[in-house]
Design an enzyme around this catalytic site. Sequence first.
Site, PDB file in Angstrom:
ATOM      1  N   GLU A  75      -1.215  -6.115  -7.232  1.00 51.37           N
ATOM      2  CA  GLU A  75      -2.000  -7.439  -6.764  1.00 51.37           C
ATOM      3  C   GLU A  75      -1.013  -8.568  -7.328  1.00 51.37           C
ATOM      4  OE1 GLU A  75      -5.854  -7.357  -8.457  1.00 51.37           O
ATOM      5  OE2 GLU A  75      -6.689  -6.341  -6.799  1.00 51.37           O
ATOM      6  N   ALA A  82     -10.770  -7.480  -0.556  1.00 53.64           N
ATOM      7  CA  ALA A  82     -11.644  -6.314  -0.281  1.00 53.64           C
ATOM      8  C   ALA A  82     -11.726  -5.631  -1.756  1.00 53.64           C
ATOM      9  CB  ALA A  82     -11.327  -5.292   0.557  1.00 53.64           C
ATOM     10  N   GLU A 113      -9.381 -11.975  -6.099  1.00 58.75           N
ATOM     11  CA  GLU A 113      -8.318 -11.999  -5.313  1.00 58.75           C
ATOM     12  C   GLU A 113      -7.653 -13.316  -4.648  1.00 58.75           C
ATOM     13  OE1 GLU A 113      -8.591  -8.849  -2.493  1.00 58.75           O
ATOM     14  OE2 GLU A 113      -8.477  -7.184  -4.001  1.00 58.75           O
ATOM     15  N   GLU A 166     -14.935 -10.134  -5.483  1.00 60.28           N
ATOM     16  CA  GLU A 166     -13.459  -9.840  -4.754  1.00 60.28           C
ATOM     17  C   GLU A 166     -13.206 -11.081  -4.390  1.00 60.28           C
ATOM     18  OE1 GLU A 166     -11.883  -7.289  -5.179  1.00 60.28           O
ATOM     19  OE2 GLU A 166     -13.557  -6.057  -6.078  1.00 60.28           O
ATOM     20  N   ARG A 190       0.774  -1.203  -0.002  1.00 60.51           N
ATOM     21  CA  ARG A 190       0.089   0.088  -0.007  1.00 60.51           C
ATOM     22  C   ARG A 190       0.858   1.255   0.108  1.00 60.51           C
ATOM     23  NH1 ARG A 190      -4.644  -1.597  -1.856  1.00 60.51           N
ATOM     24  NH2 ARG A 190      -5.628  -3.333  -0.736  1.00 60.51           N
TER      25      ARG A 190
END
Length: 205
Positions: free
Chosen positions: A145, A77, A98, A94, A65
């Site tokens: 990701e 999320a 993910e 999601e 992040r």
Amino acid sequence: MDVARHWRVVRTETPFEGKKTSVRTDDVVMPDGSVVRRDYQTHPGSVAVLALDERDQVLLLSQYRHPVRHKLWEIPAGLLDVPGENPLHAAQRELYEEAHVKAEDWRVLVDVYTSPGGCDEALRIFLARQVSDADGDRYAVTEEEADMEQARVPLSQLVRSVLAGELHNNCLSVGVLALSAALAGDGLDSLRPADAPWPARPFES
């Protein structure tokens, strides 16, 4: 209990408009009649999924992040990309994209405003149980990701780590503490159904 209120806005403008979020400036009338300026981020809303397996382990993802210069452990999320989108459908998407995981049992775990002093983001965290690998090919990931790691960690260990200041993601922290409270209280079957109303982000069934 929180109560919805709408103080009068006499002027509004959007000094910055981004792809997903923007910044809005409102001139708001206070109870004493004075007018003050409030800047805040507008946000479409988010969903998150606390996926709990049969061994009471929680599915986690580690993602970089940039704003906080950390790689954080999180639960799956994402944004509510489509206005009026059913949050359960977004959460299922999601979890698949993910983590390449599906779940058979879904409940609403908790609803929160993530930072109400400076952002209107509303977040719904779902509890997903009876989890298993999804069918078909994995979703192609890019950018941050592409560097994600995945783990399953016992709920009890996560609670200790959150309280010790070792985990910082808000979805993860709120989710594991809410789940721990539910287990210590009336049990998981007492949680709201997955299609429970969400006044902060009304949706089509």
